[in-house]
Scaffold this motif. Structure first.
Motif, mmCIF file in Angstrom:
data_model
loop_
_atom_site.group_PDB
_atom_site.id
_atom_site.type_symbol
_atom_site.label_atom_id
_atom_site.label_comp_id
_atom_site.label_asym_id
_atom_site.label_seq_id
_atom_site.Cartn_x
_atom_site.Cartn_y
_atom_site.Cartn_z
ATOM 1 N N GLU A 137 57.225 -7.795 -86.750
ATOM 2 C CA GLU A 137 56.291 -7.856 -87.865
ATOM 3 C C GLU A 137 55.226 -8.920 -87.616
ATOM 4 O O GLU A 137 55.478 -9.919 -86.940
ATOM 5 C CB GLU A 137 57.003 -8.196 -89.179
ATOM 6 C CG GLU A 137 58.134 -7.265 -89.578
ATOM 7 C CD GLU A 137 59.483 -7.761 -89.105
ATOM 8 O OE1 GLU A 137 60.503 -7.373 -89.701
ATOM 9 O OE2 GLU A 137 59.528 -8.540 -88.119
ATOM 10 N N ARG A 163 47.493 -7.291 -94.831
ATOM 11 C CA ARG A 163 48.023 -6.098 -94.182
ATOM 12 C C ARG A 163 49.075 -6.522 -93.167
ATOM 13 O O ARG A 163 48.773 -7.251 -92.219
ATOM 14 C CB ARG A 163 46.937 -5.280 -93.482
ATOM 15 C CG ARG A 163 47.472 -3.940 -92.988
ATOM 16 C CD ARG A 163 46.414 -3.083 -92.326
ATOM 17 N NE ARG A 163 46.120 -3.504 -90.964
ATOM 18 C CZ ARG A 163 45.584 -2.720 -90.035
ATOM 19 N NH1 ARG A 163 45.285 -1.459 -90.336
ATOM 20 N NH2 ARG A 163 45.320 -3.185 -88.825
ATOM 21 N N SER A 174 51.882 -5.602 -90.250
ATOM 22 C CA SER A 174 52.091 -4.634 -89.183
ATOM 23 C C SER A 174 53.535 -4.708 -88.703
ATOM 24 O O SER A 174 54.133 -5.790 -88.678
ATOM 25 C CB SER A 174 51.158 -4.914 -87.999
ATOM 26 O OG SER A 174 49.803 -4.826 -88.377
ATOM 27 N N THR A 188 53.003 1.878 -84.501
ATOM 28 C CA THR A 188 52.945 0.807 -85.505
ATOM 29 C C THR A 188 52.917 1.390 -86.915
ATOM 30 O O THR A 188 52.297 2.436 -87.157
ATOM 31 C CB THR A 188 51.702 -0.066 -85.278
ATOM 32 O OG1 THR A 188 51.755 -0.641 -83.971
ATOM 33 C CG2 THR A 188 51.618 -1.191 -86.310
ATOM 34 N N TYR A 245 52.126 0.160 -90.962
ATOM 35 C CA TYR A 245 51.409 -0.877 -91.708
ATOM 36 C C TYR A 245 51.840 -0.895 -93.167
ATOM 37 O O TYR A 245 52.266 0.125 -93.718
ATOM 38 C CB TYR A 245 49.901 -0.626 -91.642
ATOM 39 C CG TYR A 245 49.350 -0.559 -90.237
ATOM 40 C CD1 TYR A 245 49.138 0.668 -89.621
ATOM 41 C CD2 TYR A 245 49.062 -1.721 -89.540
ATOM 42 C CE1 TYR A 245 48.636 0.744 -88.331
ATOM 43 C CE2 TYR A 245 48.565 -1.657 -88.243
ATOM 44 C CZ TYR A 245 48.356 -0.422 -87.647
ATOM 45 O OH TYR A 245 47.870 -0.366 -86.371
ATOM 46 N N GLN A 297 49.755 -2.182 -96.376
ATOM 47 C CA GLN A 297 48.578 -2.781 -96.994
ATOM 48 C C GLN A 297 48.957 -3.255 -98.383
ATOM 49 O O GLN A 297 49.417 -2.448 -99.216
ATOM 50 C CB GLN A 297 47.440 -1.759 -97.078
ATOM 51 C CG GLN A 297 46.188 -2.278 -97.772
ATOM 52 C CD GLN A 297 45.489 -3.368 -96.978
ATOM 53 O OE1 GLN A 297 45.338 -3.256 -95.768
ATOM 54 N NE2 GLN A 297 45.055 -4.418 -97.662
#
Length: 127
Positions: A6, A19, A21, A78, A80, A82
């Motif tokens: 992360e 955000r 990842s 990946t 995400y 947000q």
């Protein structure tokens, strides 16, 4: 070797955005659901959001619905998260994990159903 990492955490003011990842290595995200969890000091780890790999269906905890959006970029391996309109109560260490299946495992508080975990990234929402 299966690994989830992360990144993207930090300090943000209330109302701000971040955000996160979750980068995968050692396996292809195309075939695995990914969940985001968080753990605040003194509290149990809770499921925040999840995205399946089969049809991209998503789940959000009520506490983040309408503010958080989960997405995946299989080309980058990946996932995400947000996070918008952040609140002080969103402060926690955020983890991503996979149940090694195409579908998310519910209820998400059955943490043992998620086989691989990242090391976590700290999110602090404070003025």
């Amino acid at each position: 070797q299966v690994q989830l990492v992360e990144s993207g955490g930090g300090l943000v003011q209330p109302g701000g955005s971040l955000r996160l990842s979750c980068a995968a290595s050692g396996f292809t995200l195309d075939y695995y659901a990914i969940g985001w969890f968080r753990q605040a000091p003194g509290k149990e780890r809770e499921g925040v959001s999840c995205i399946s790999s089969s049809d991209g269906s998503t789940y959000y905890a009520d506490s983040v619905k309408g503010r958080f959006t989960i997405s995946r970029d299989n080309a980058k391996n990946t996932v995400y998260l947000q996070m918008n309109s952040l609140k002080p109560e969103d402060t926690a260490v955020y983890y991503c994990a996979t149940p090694e299946a195409v579908l998310c495992s519910f209820p998400m508080n059955l943490l043992d159903e998620y086989d691989y975990w990242g090391q976590g990234t700290q999110v602090t929402v404070s003025s």
